[in-house]
Design an enzyme around this catalytic site. Structure first.
Site, PDB file in Angstrom:
ATOM      1  N   GLY A  78      40.927  49.350  35.316  1.00  0.00           N
ATOM      2  CA  GLY A  78      41.399  47.965  35.213  1.00  0.00           C
ATOM      3  C   GLY A  78      42.901  47.855  35.473  1.00  0.00           C
ATOM      4  O   GLY A  78      43.664  48.783  35.176  1.00  0.00           O
TER       5      GLY A  78
ATOM      6  N   ALA B 174      36.512  42.396  31.024  1.00  0.00           N
ATOM      7  CA  ALA B 174      36.304  40.960  31.210  1.00  0.00           C
ATOM      8  C   ALA B 174      35.687  40.729  32.580  1.00  0.00           C
ATOM      9  O   ALA B 174      35.770  41.593  33.461  1.00  0.00           O
ATOM     10  CB  ALA B 174      37.634  40.210  31.123  1.00  0.00           C
TER      11      ALA B 174
ATOM     12  N   THR C  56      36.600  38.946  35.506  1.00  0.00           N
ATOM     13  CA  THR C  56      37.895  38.371  35.874  1.00  0.00           C
ATOM     14  C   THR C  56      37.893  37.653  37.232  1.00  0.00           C
ATOM     15  O   THR C  56      38.939  37.139  37.636  1.00  0.00           O
ATOM     16  CB  THR C  56      38.981  39.472  35.903  1.00  0.00           C
ATOM     17  OG1 THR C  56      38.538  40.521  36.761  1.00  0.00           O
ATOM     18  CG2 THR C  56      39.260  40.008  34.519  1.00  0.00           C
TER      19      THR C  56
ATOM     20  N   THR D 152      43.494  34.625  28.188  1.00  0.00           N
ATOM     21  CA  THR D 152      44.105  34.073  29.405  1.00  0.00           C
ATOM     22  C   THR D 152      44.707  32.683  29.233  1.00  0.00           C
ATOM     23  O   THR D 152      44.245  31.894  28.396  1.00  0.00           O
ATOM     24  CB  THR D 152      43.011  34.003  30.498  1.00  0.00           C
ATOM     25  OG1 THR D 152      43.517  33.298  31.626  1.00  0.00           O
ATOM     26  CG2 THR D 152      41.765  33.276  30.019  1.00  0.00           C
ATOM     27  N   ASP D 153      45.696  32.383  30.080  1.00  0.00           N
ATOM     28  CA  ASP D 153      46.269  31.032  30.154  1.00  0.00           C
ATOM     29  C   ASP D 153      45.246  30.025  30.688  1.00  0.00           C
ATOM     30  O   ASP D 153      45.444  28.817  30.536  1.00  0.00           O
ATOM     31  CB  ASP D 153      47.510  31.034  31.054  1.00  0.00           C
ATOM     32  CG  ASP D 153      47.216  31.519  32.460  1.00  0.00           C
ATOM     33  OD1 ASP D 153      46.364  32.413  32.623  1.00  0.00           O
ATOM     34  OD2 ASP D 153      47.830  30.991  33.415  1.00  0.00           O
TER      35      ASP D 153
ATOM     36  N   TYR E  27      35.284  30.701  33.761  1.00  0.00           N
ATOM     37  CA  TYR E  27      36.113  31.812  33.275  1.00  0.00           C
ATOM     38  C   TYR E  27      36.888  31.388  32.028  1.00  0.00           C
ATOM     39  O   TYR E  27      36.834  32.061  30.990  1.00  0.00           O
ATOM     40  CB  TYR E  27      37.069  32.257  34.385  1.00  0.00           C
ATOM     41  CG  TYR E  27      38.105  33.269  33.965  1.00  0.00           C
ATOM     42  CD1 TYR E  27      37.754  34.581  33.656  1.00  0.00           C
ATOM     43  CD2 TYR E  27      39.461  32.920  33.862  1.00  0.00           C
ATOM     44  CE1 TYR E  27      38.717  35.515  33.272  1.00  0.00           C
ATOM     45  CE2 TYR E  27      40.423  33.844  33.486  1.00  0.00           C
ATOM     46  CZ  TYR E  27      40.045  35.139  33.193  1.00  0.00           C
ATOM     47  OH  TYR E  27      41.007  36.054  32.806  1.00  0.00           O
TER      48      TYR E  27
ATOM     49  N   TRP F 254      48.543  35.549  35.051  1.00  0.00           N
ATOM     50  CA  TRP F 254      49.041  35.837  36.417  1.00  0.00           C
ATOM     51  C   TRP F 254      49.533  37.286  36.560  1.00  0.00           C
ATOM     52  O   TRP F 254      50.690  37.540  36.902  1.00  0.00           O
ATOM     53  CB  TRP F 254      50.169  34.868  36.761  1.00  0.00           C
ATOM     54  CG  TRP F 254      49.793  33.434  36.886  1.00  0.00           C
ATOM     55  CD1 TRP F 254      48.826  32.760  36.192  1.00  0.00           C
ATOM     56  CD2 TRP F 254      50.398  32.463  37.772  1.00  0.00           C
ATOM     57  NE1 TRP F 254      48.797  31.442  36.590  1.00  0.00           N
ATOM     58  CE2 TRP F 254      49.746  31.228  37.550  1.00  0.00           C
ATOM     59  CE3 TRP F 254      51.430  32.519  38.710  1.00  0.00           C
ATOM     60  CZ2 TRP F 254      50.092  30.069  38.240  1.00  0.00           C
ATOM     61  CZ3 TRP F 254      51.774  31.359  39.383  1.00  0.00           C
ATOM     62  CH2 TRP F 254      51.101  30.162  39.160  1.00  0.00           C
TER      63      TRP F 254
HETATM   64  N1  LIG Z   1      44.377  39.505  36.107  1.00  0.00           N
HETATM   65  C1  LIG Z   1      45.001  38.431  35.622  1.00  0.00           C
HETATM   66  O1  LIG Z   1      45.765  37.760  36.327  1.00  0.00           O
HETATM   67  C2  LIG Z   1      44.780  38.003  34.200  1.00  0.00           C
HETATM   68  C3  LIG Z   1      45.405  36.834  33.744  1.00  0.00           C
HETATM   69  C4  LIG Z   1      45.230  36.434  32.420  1.00  0.00           C
HETATM   70  C5  LIG Z   1      44.460  37.191  31.568  1.00  0.00           C
HETATM   71  N2  LIG Z   1      43.860  38.323  32.037  1.00  0.00           N
HETATM   72  C6  LIG Z   1      43.024  39.059  31.079  1.00  0.00           C
HETATM   73  O2  LIG Z   1      43.557  40.369  30.948  1.00  0.00           O
HETATM   74  C7  LIG Z   1      42.504  41.297  30.751  1.00  0.00           C
HETATM   75  C8  LIG Z   1      42.597  42.391  31.787  1.00  0.00           C
HETATM   76  O3  LIG Z   1      42.559  41.813  33.089  1.00  0.00           O
HETATM   77  P1  LIG Z   1      42.613  42.732  34.405  1.00  0.00           P
HETATM   78  O4  LIG Z   1      43.135  41.873  35.499  1.00  0.00           O
HETATM   79  O5  LIG Z   1      43.264  44.016  34.072  1.00  0.00           O
HETATM   80  O6  LIG Z   1      41.064  42.940  34.667  1.00  0.00           O
HETATM   81  P2  LIG Z   1      40.302  43.783  35.775  1.00  0.00           P
HETATM   82  O7  LIG Z   1      41.145  44.876  36.311  1.00  0.00           O
HETATM   83  O8  LIG Z   1      39.715  42.841  36.786  1.00  0.00           O
HETATM   84  O9  LIG Z   1      39.053  44.324  34.928  1.00  0.00           O
HETATM   85  C9  LIG Z   1      39.172  44.850  33.648  1.00  0.00           C
HETATM   86  C10 LIG Z   1      37.919  45.611  33.320  1.00  0.00           C
HETATM   87  O10 LIG Z   1      36.765  44.756  33.377  1.00  0.00           O
HETATM   88  C11 LIG Z   1      35.858  45.232  34.391  1.00  0.00           C
HETATM   89  N3  LIG Z   1      35.293  44.119  35.150  1.00  0.00           N
HETATM   90  C12 LIG Z   1      35.963  43.154  35.826  1.00  0.00           C
HETATM   91  N4  LIG Z   1      35.099  42.299  36.393  1.00  0.00           N
HETATM   92  C13 LIG Z   1      33.862  42.761  36.074  1.00  0.00           C
HETATM   93  C14 LIG Z   1      32.537  42.320  36.374  1.00  0.00           C
HETATM   94  N5  LIG Z   1      32.320  41.213  37.095  1.00  0.00           N
HETATM   95  N6  LIG Z   1      31.501  43.035  35.894  1.00  0.00           N
HETATM   96  C15 LIG Z   1      31.712  44.147  35.147  1.00  0.00           C
HETATM   97  N7  LIG Z   1      32.947  44.620  34.830  1.00  0.00           N
HETATM   98  C16 LIG Z   1      33.991  43.923  35.283  1.00  0.00           C
HETATM   99  C17 LIG Z   1      36.713  46.102  35.312  1.00  0.00           C
HETATM  100  O11 LIG Z   1      35.887  47.015  36.003  1.00  0.00           O
HETATM  101  P3  LIG Z   1      36.305  47.497  37.483  1.00  0.00           P
HETATM  102  O12 LIG Z   1      37.631  48.157  37.330  1.00  0.00           O
HETATM  103  O13 LIG Z   1      35.191  48.385  37.877  1.00  0.00           O
HETATM  104  O14 LIG Z   1      36.405  46.254  38.313  1.00  0.00           O
HETATM  105  C18 LIG Z   1      37.629  46.754  34.301  1.00  0.00           C
HETATM  106  O15 LIG Z   1      36.972  47.748  33.585  1.00  0.00           O
HETATM  107  C19 LIG Z   1      41.211  40.495  30.803  1.00  0.00           C
HETATM  108  O16 LIG Z   1      40.847  40.141  29.491  1.00  0.00           O
HETATM  109  C20 LIG Z   1      41.604  39.240  31.559  1.00  0.00           C
HETATM  110  O17 LIG Z   1      40.778  38.144  31.193  1.00  0.00           O
HETATM  111  C21 LIG Z   1      44.007  38.753  33.327  1.00  0.00           C
END
Ligand SMILES: NC(=O)c1ccc[n+]([C@@H]2O[C@H](COP(=O)([O-])OP(=O)(O)OC[C@H]3O[C@@H](n4cnc5c(N)ncnc54)[C@H](OP(=O)(O)O)[C@@H]3O)[C@@H](O)[C@H]2O)c1
Length: 295
Positions: free
Chosen positions: A20, A70, A72, A111-112, A135, A161
Site C-alpha cells: 500500500g 481500504a 481506494t 479520508t477527507d 467511497y 490527497w
Molecule cells: N490515497 C489517497 O489519496 C488517500 C486519501 C485519503 C485517505 N486515504 C486512506 O488512507 C489509507 C491508505 O490509502 P492508500 O492510498 O495507501 O491505499 P492503497 O495503496 O490503494 O491500498 C491500501 C491497501 O488496501 C488494498 N486495496 C486497495 N484497493 C483494494 C481493493 N479494491 N480490493 C482489495 N484490496 C484493496 C491494497 O492492496 P494492493 O496494494 O494490492 O492494491 C493495500 O493493501 C486508506 O484508508 C485510504 O482510504 C487515502
C-alpha cells in the site's frame, strides 16, 4: 541481530504495509523510529475471520496495528458498492474486534472524502460529514463502526490527497503524462490538502507516542487544487508541459468529489506540539529525491 538475541523493540502490524502507498511509508517510519514492523499485502478471505485475524495480531506480538486496508479506487467503488462496503466498513470493525481481543491498539485511516457540500475554511473533526460518493460513505461507515465499538487505544486518522514513493499516485501520474504530452487538462475547482506519505507516517507516530485517541485530521499544511498541485510538481521537475485548468463539469468522473475538503490540523498540533510542513515543501522533496532521478 544475533538469532539468540531477543528483539525488544515494540512491534507493529501494518495491514497493507507490503504494497500500500501509505502502508509502505508507515513501515519505513516505524523501522526508523525503532519499532519492528510486520506487514501484510491486500486483505484475503481469511482476514475477514475475526479469530484468524486476532491470531495474526497476537502471533507478531503487535502493540499497535495500523490499518491501511481500504477500497481506494473512488470511481470503481461507484460500480461495486458492496465490495467497497466490505473493505471500508465491515473489515475495519473486524480489525477493531481482533485488536481488542489480542490486546493491541488500533490506528485506522480515513479520508477527507467524508466531507461534501460547500465550505471555504479547513474542516475540523467536529464538522458534520456529508459524503458524496460510495467511497466517502463507506469510509464514514467504517469510522462510525469503530467509534461505536470503541476498542482500547483507538486512533482514527483522516488524511487526504496522498502522494509518495513506491506506488502510483496523482503527482507521479501527472509527471509521467506530461513527459509524453505538451499540455494536460487538470481540474481546478476541487481544493484539498495534498499530503506526503512519509510525513503522514511520521506525524501519525507522533500521535501514537503521545497516546492520542479518537479522531484526528493529519495532512501537510496549506491547500491546493489538483491543478495547482500538478503545476507545482511539474515546475519542480522542470517538465515543460502546459497545465490547462478545467472545471469538474468539463472533466466528468464516475464519483462526485468534494469541491472543498482541506482539513484543519489544529487538534493534531494541540496533541503533539507539531505543525505539519507545507505541502509545497513536501512535493519538492518527493519530486527531487524520488521521481526526477528515476526519469
Ligand atoms: N490515497 C489517497 O489519496 C488517500 C486519501 C485519503 C485517505 N486515504 C486512506 O488512507 C489509507 C491508505 O490509502 P492508500 O492510498 O495507501 O491505499 P492503497 O495503496 O490503494 O491500498 C491500501 C491497501 O488496501 C488494498 N486495496 C486497495 N484497493 C483494494 C481493493 N479494491 N480490493 C482489495 N484490496 C484493496 C491494497 O492492496 P494492493 O496494494 O494490492 O492494491 C493495500 O493493501 C486508506 O484508508 C485510504 O482510504 C487515502
Amino acid at each position: 541481530m544475533n538469532a539468540n538475541d531477543a528483539d525488544t523493540r515494540p512491534a507493529a502490524l501494518v495491514l497493507g504495509g507490503r504494497t500500500g502507498l501509505l502502508g509502505m511509508a508507515l513501515c519505513a517510519a516505524l523501522e526508523a523510529a525503532g519499532w519492528r514492523a510486520e506487514a501484510t499485502a491486500r486483505p484475503e478471505a481469511g482476514d475477514f475471520d475475526l479469530l484468524r485475524l486476532a491470531g495474526l495480531v497476537r502471533d507478531c506480538g503487535a502493540r499497535t496495528v495500523f490499518n491501511t486496508w481500504a477500497h481506494t479506487q473512488v470511481d470503481k467503488a461507484e460500480d461495486e458498492p458492496d465490495e467497497a462496503r466490505r473493505l471500508n466498513a465491515v473489515l475495519p470493525e473486524i480489525v477493531g474486534r481482533a485488536c481488542a481481543r489480542a490486546g493491541a491498539g488500533l490506528v485506522h485511516f480515513s479520508t477527507d472524502f467524508v466531507f461534501g457540500g460547500k465550505a471555504d475554511t479547513p474542516r475540523d473533526e467536529d464538522d458534520p460529514p456529508a459524503p458524496e460518493s460510495v467511497y466517502g460513505r463507506t469510509k464514514l461507515e467504517g469510522e462510525r463502526a469503530l467509534l461505536a465499538l470503541d476498542p482500547p487505544g483507538l486512533l482514527i486518522v483522516r488524511t487526504a490527497w496522498l502522494f509518495g514513493p513506491g506506488k502510483k499516485n496523482f503527482v507521479r501520474t501527472m509527471l509521467d503524462l506530461c513527459r509524453r504530452n505538451n499540455c494536460v487538462s487538470v481540474v481546478h475547482d476541487q481544493v484539498g490538502s495534498p499530503t506526503f506519505t512519509p510525513d503522514l507516517a511520521r506525524y501519525t507516530l507522533a500521535l501514537v507516542d503521545k497516546g492520542a485517541q479518537g479522531l484526528f485530521h493529519v495532512v501537510n499544511s496549506g491547500e491546493a487544487s489538483w491543478c495547482e498541485l500538478a503545476s507545482e510538481a511539474l515546475r519542480m521537475a522542470g517538465v515543460p508541459c502546459a497545465v490547462a485548468p478545467v472545471t469538474s463539469a468539463e472533466y466528468p468522473q464516475r464519483a462526485k468529489r468534494p469541491a472543498y475538503s482541506a482539513l484543519s490540523t489544529a487538534r493534531f498540533t494541540r496533541a503533539t506540539g507539531l505543525t505539519p510542513r507545507p505541502w509545497v515543501q513536501a512535493v519538492r522533496d518527493y519530486v527531487l529525491r524520488e521521481v526526477a532521478p528515476e526519469a
